[in-house]
Scaffold this motif. Structure first.
Motif, PDB file in Angstrom:
ATOM      1  N   LYS A  80       0.817  -1.224  -0.178  1.00  0.00           N
ATOM      2  CA  LYS A  80      -0.050  -0.059  -0.044  1.00  0.00           C
ATOM      3  C   LYS A  80       1.032   1.141   0.011  1.00  0.00           C
ATOM      4  N   GLY A  81       2.185   1.224   0.056  1.00  0.00           N
ATOM      5  CA  GLY A  81       3.186   2.298  -0.055  1.00  0.00           C
ATOM      6  C   GLY A  81       2.912   2.918   1.327  1.00  0.00           C
ATOM      7  N   LEU A  82       2.990   2.215   2.300  1.00  0.00           N
ATOM      8  CA  LEU A  82       2.831   2.845   3.703  1.00  0.00           C
ATOM      9  C   LEU A  82       3.960   2.689   4.501  1.00  0.00           C
ATOM     10  N   PHE A  83       4.728   1.664   4.149  1.00  0.00           N
ATOM     11  CA  PHE A  83       5.753   1.315   4.818  1.00  0.00           C
ATOM     12  C   PHE A  83       6.980   2.485   4.993  1.00  0.00           C
ATOM     13  N   VAL A  84       7.437   2.649   6.414  1.00  0.00           N
ATOM     14  CA  VAL A  84       8.154   3.738   6.650  1.00  0.00           C
ATOM     15  C   VAL A  84       9.674   3.604   6.566  1.00  0.00           C
ATOM     16  N   ARG A  85      10.431   3.416   5.645  1.00  0.00           N
ATOM     17  CA  ARG A  85      11.763   3.152   5.407  1.00  0.00           C
ATOM     18  C   ARG A  85      12.690   3.881   5.907  1.00  0.00           C
ATOM     19  N   SER A  86      13.903   3.492   6.560  1.00  0.00           N
ATOM     20  CA  SER A  86      14.776   4.151   6.932  1.00  0.00           C
ATOM     21  C   SER A  86      15.445   5.046   5.928  1.00  0.00           C
ATOM     22  N   PRO A  87      16.176   6.227   6.083  1.00  0.00           N
ATOM     23  CA  PRO A  87      16.530   7.187   5.300  1.00  0.00           C
ATOM     24  C   PRO A  87      17.542   6.469   4.430  1.00  0.00           C
ATOM     25  N   TYR A  88      17.753   6.917   2.971  1.00  0.00           N
ATOM     26  CA  TYR A  88      18.932   6.444   2.200  1.00  0.00           C
ATOM     27  C   TYR A  88      19.803   7.457   2.276  1.00  0.00           C
ATOM     28  N   VAL A  89      20.993   6.919   2.807  1.00  0.00           N
ATOM     29  CA  VAL A  89      22.140   7.931   2.730  1.00  0.00           C
ATOM     30  C   VAL A  89      23.501   7.202   1.921  1.00  0.00           C
ATOM     31  N   THR A  90      24.409   8.331   1.575  1.00  0.00           N
ATOM     32  CA  THR A  90      25.440   7.977   1.018  1.00  0.00           C
ATOM     33  C   THR A  90      26.525   7.881   2.103  1.00  0.00           C
ATOM     34  N   THR A  91      27.269   6.507   2.083  1.00  0.00           N
ATOM     35  CA  THR A  91      28.400   6.159   2.871  1.00  0.00           C
ATOM     36  C   THR A  91      29.718   6.368   2.226  1.00  0.00           C
ATOM     37  N   SER A  92      30.705   6.420   3.032  1.00  0.00           N
ATOM     38  CA  SER A  92      32.135   6.269   2.796  1.00  0.00           C
ATOM     39  C   SER A  92      32.394   5.147   1.790  1.00  0.00           C
ATOM     40  N   ASP A  93      33.496   5.195   0.940  1.00  0.00           N
ATOM     41  CA  ASP A  93      33.858   3.986  -0.149  1.00  0.00           C
ATOM     42  C   ASP A  93      35.011   3.129   0.394  1.00  0.00           C
ATOM     43  N   HIS A  94      35.145   3.395   1.879  1.00  0.00           N
ATOM     44  CA  HIS A  94      36.332   2.696   2.667  1.00  0.00           C
ATOM     45  C   HIS A  94      36.010   2.283   4.168  1.00  0.00           C
ATOM     46  N   VAL A  95      36.748   1.442   4.661  1.00  0.00           N
ATOM     47  CA  VAL A  95      36.472   0.969   6.219  1.00  0.00           C
ATOM     48  C   VAL A  95      37.655   1.938   7.029  1.00  0.00           C
ATOM     49  N   ASP A  96      37.212   2.408   8.125  1.00  0.00           N
ATOM     50  CA  ASP A  96      37.888   3.153   8.726  1.00  0.00           C
ATOM     51  C   ASP A  96      37.753   2.850  10.453  1.00  0.00           C
ATOM     52  N   THR A  97      38.608   3.534  11.127  1.00  0.00           N
ATOM     53  CA  THR A  97      38.475   3.186  12.480  1.00  0.00           C
ATOM     54  C   THR A  97      38.336   4.785  13.387  1.00  0.00           C
ATOM     55  N   VAL A  98      37.802   4.833  14.424  1.00  0.00           N
ATOM     56  CA  VAL A  98      37.628   5.886  15.054  1.00  0.00           C
ATOM     57  C   VAL A  98      39.308   6.252  15.580  1.00  0.00           C
ATOM     58  N   ASP A  99      39.686   7.306  15.288  1.00  0.00           N
ATOM     59  CA  ASP A  99      41.139   7.699  15.842  1.00  0.00           C
ATOM     60  C   ASP A  99      41.245   8.870  16.624  1.00  0.00           C
ATOM     61  N   LYS A 100      40.104   9.305  16.877  1.00  0.00           N
ATOM     62  CA  LYS A 100      40.170  10.921  17.782  1.00  0.00           C
ATOM     63  C   LYS A 100      38.965  10.680  18.780  1.00  0.00           C
ATOM     64  N   LYS A 101      39.076  11.217  19.763  1.00  0.00           N
ATOM     65  CA  LYS A 101      37.909  11.285  20.828  1.00  0.00           C
ATOM     66  C   LYS A 101      37.013  12.242  20.190  1.00  0.00           C
ATOM     67  N   SER A 102      37.096  13.226  19.398  1.00  0.00           N
ATOM     68  CA  SER A 102      36.396  14.170  18.917  1.00  0.00           C
ATOM     69  C   SER A 102      35.223  13.496  18.190  1.00  0.00           C
ATOM     70  N   TYR A 103      35.215  12.305  17.877  1.00  0.00           N
ATOM     71  CA  TYR A 103      34.445  11.593  16.879  1.00  0.00           C
ATOM     72  C   TYR A 103      32.941  11.357  18.092  1.00  0.00           C
ATOM     73  N   LEU A 104      33.323  11.250  19.311  1.00  0.00           N
ATOM     74  CA  LEU A 104      32.469  11.012  20.342  1.00  0.00           C
ATOM     75  C   LEU A 104      31.553  12.233  20.703  1.00  0.00           C
ATOM     76  N   GLU A 105      32.213  13.340  20.446  1.00  0.00           N
ATOM     77  CA  GLU A 105      31.644  14.710  20.785  1.00  0.00           C
ATOM     78  C   GLU A 105      30.537  15.267  19.870  1.00  0.00           C
ATOM     79  N   GLY A 106      30.591  14.794  18.615  1.00  0.00           N
ATOM     80  CA  GLY A 106      29.608  15.406  17.656  1.00  0.00           C
ATOM     81  C   GLY A 106      29.458  17.091  17.640  1.00  0.00           C
ATOM     82  N   VAL A 107      28.391  17.433  17.686  1.00  0.00           N
ATOM     83  CA  VAL A 107      28.051  18.998  17.542  1.00  0.00           C
ATOM     84  C   VAL A 107      28.530  19.613  18.903  1.00  0.00           C
ATOM     85  N   LEU A 108      28.959  18.776  19.795  1.00  0.00           N
ATOM     86  CA  LEU A 108      29.543  19.809  21.016  1.00  0.00           C
ATOM     87  C   LEU A 108      30.706  20.006  20.754  1.00  0.00           C
ATOM     88  N   ASN A 109      31.473  19.759  19.759  1.00  0.00           N
ATOM     89  CA  ASN A 109      32.813  20.039  19.283  1.00  0.00           C
ATOM     90  C   ASN A 109      32.534  20.711  18.066  1.00  0.00           C
TER      91      ASN A 109
END
Length: 338
Positions: free
Chosen positions: A146-175
Motif C-alpha cells: 500500500k506504499g505505507l511502509f516507513v523506510r529508514s533514510p537512504y544515505v551515501t556512505t564512505s567507500d572505505h572502512v575506517d576506525t575511530v582515531d580521535k576522541k572528538s568523534y564522540l563529541e559530535g556537535v559539542l565539538n
C-alpha cells in the motif's frame, strides 16, 4: 531423574507468563474493537491473525500458570471493550500499530527465552517469537503493497572502512571544530523513535477524546504533547544533517467521543507505550556514540519516567494497577506480634 513436568516455575518464568496473560488479555480487547470497524480486507486479515495469536498466547499462559498453581491475573475482559463503538482510528493506523506491537513482542519474548529453563515455558516463548515474526512480516508486506511502509533514510556512505582515531568523534556537535555527522546506527534508532512516537501521539490523541475521567483525559493530552515534542527533537537531529525524516502518514483520528475502552484499559495501554519508549531510548543511548545524542536520550527518558509515575499514581488511586506475584515478607513475618 527429575520429572520435568513437575518442575516449579522460577521467578523469571512466572514474571514472563504472568505478564503475557495480562498483555494478551489486553490485546484481545484492542483487536476485537479494531476488527469491529476495519474496512480494508487485507488489513482485516492481518488483524484477525494478530487476534488469533493473542488468543493462543493467552490460553497457553493460562495453562502454564494453572499447572504451577499460580493465581491468575485479573487482566482484561469483555467489560473493558465495546467492539461496536464508532471508529476512532484509520485502517492505516491499525497497520502501524500492529507493526510496532509485533516488534515489542519479538523483543520481550526474545529476552524472556534467554532467562527460562522450564520446557513448557521455553516452548511457549519459542512459539510466540515465531508467530510474532510471522505477524511482523505479514504486516510489513501489506504496508509495502500500500506504499505505507516507513523506510529508514537512504544515505551515501564512505567507500572505505575506517576506525575511530580521535576522541572528538564522540563529541559530535559539542565539538565546534569537528561537528561529526550522524552514523547509520544512530540514524536507525532516531528514525525508529520518530515512528514509534508518531504512533503513540495518534493513540494518545484518540484516548484523550474518549476517556471518561477528566484526569485520564488530561493525562493522555500530556502524553500527546510529550510524544509531539520528542518527534520534533528526533526530527531535528536528522534534518540538521540534511537527512529527511521519514514519517508514518494517514494516522487519522476521527472526531468520535464514544469510548471503545474502559479508562483502566486506556491507562494500562499508556503504561505499555511508556515502558516501550524507555526501553527503546535505553537501547538507543547504548548504541549512539555521539555524547550530545546520548544526553538527549537521557533527558527525554527522565521526562518519560516522570510521566510514567504520574500514570501509576492515577492507576493506584483507582485500584487499576495489578500487583505482580511477590515473595513473602520474611522480615515482617519474623517481627509479627507474639
Amino acid at each position: 531423574m527429575l520429572d520435568k513436568k513437575n518442575l516449579r516455575l522460577t521467578s523469571s518464568e512466572i514474571a514472563v507468563v504472568w505478564s503475557s496473560y495480562q498483555n494478551n488479555s489486553f490485546s484481545i480487547c484492542i483487536l476485537k474493537y479494531f476488527l469491529g470497524n476495519v474496512d480494508d480486507p487485507e488489513i482485516k486479515s492481518v488483524l484477525q491473525f494478530a487476534l488469533d495469536i493473542s488468543v493462543q498466547n493467552f490460553n497457553l499462559s493460562k495453562d502454564i500458570l494453572q499447572n504451577d498453581n499460580q493465581p491468575l491475573p485479573i487482566g482484561f475482559t469483555d467489560e473493558d471493550v465495546r467492539p461496536d463503538a464508532p471508529r476512532l482510528f484509520s485502517d492505516s493506523s491499525y497497520l502501524y500499530y500492529i507493526k510496532n506491537m509485533s516488534k515489542v513482542g519479538l523483543s520481550v519474548y526474545g529476552v524472556a527465552l534467554a532467562t527460562s529453563a522450564h520446557t513448557d515455558v521455553r516452548k511457549f516463548l519459542s512459539q510466540a517469537i515465531q508467530t510474532s515474526t510471522e505477524l511482523y512480516n505479514k504486516t510489513a508486506e501489506v504496508l509495502l503493497s500500500k506504499g505505507l511502509f516507513v523506510r529508514s533514510p537512504y544515505v551515501t556512505t564512505s567507500d572505505h572502512v575506517d576506525t575511530v582515531d580521535k576522541k572528538s568523534y564522540l563529541e559530535g556537535v559539542l565539538n565546534l571544530n569537528n561537528n561529526r555527522p550522524l552514523n547509520v546506527v544512530e540514524i536507525t534508532h532516531i528514525e525508529a523513535n520518530v515512528e514509534t512516537n508518531s504512533v503513540g501521539r495518534a493513540l494518545m490523541t484518540g484516548f484523550a477524546q474518549v476517556a471518561k475521567s477528566k484526569k485520564v483525559r488530561n493525562y493522555c493530552l500530556k502524553g500527546k504533547e510529550i510524544a509531539n515534542k520528542h518527534v520534533q527533537v528526533f526530527t531535528t537531529l536528522l534534518t540538521d544533517d540534511d537527512i529527511t525524516s521519514p514519517m508514518p502518514w494517514d494516522l487519522e483520528v476521527t472526531d468520535s467521543t464514544v469510548s471503545p475502552f474502559s479508562d483502566k484499559l486506556i491507562m494500562f495501554h499508556s503504561s505499555l507505550i511508556i515502558a516501550s519508549s524507555i526501553s527503546n531510548y535505553a537501547t538507543a543511548t547504548a548504541a549512539s556514540l555521539r555524547t550530545d545524542i546520548q544526553a538527549s536520550y537521557v533527558r527525554l527518558t527522565t521526562e518519560v519516567a516522570q510521566f510514567a509515575k504520574d500514570g501509576l499514581d492515577i492507576m493506584i488511586k483507582n485500584a487499576w494497577l495489578e500487583q505482580p506475584p511477590q515473595i513473602p515478607n520474611h522480615k515482617g513475618l519474623a517481627k509479627r506480634p507474639l
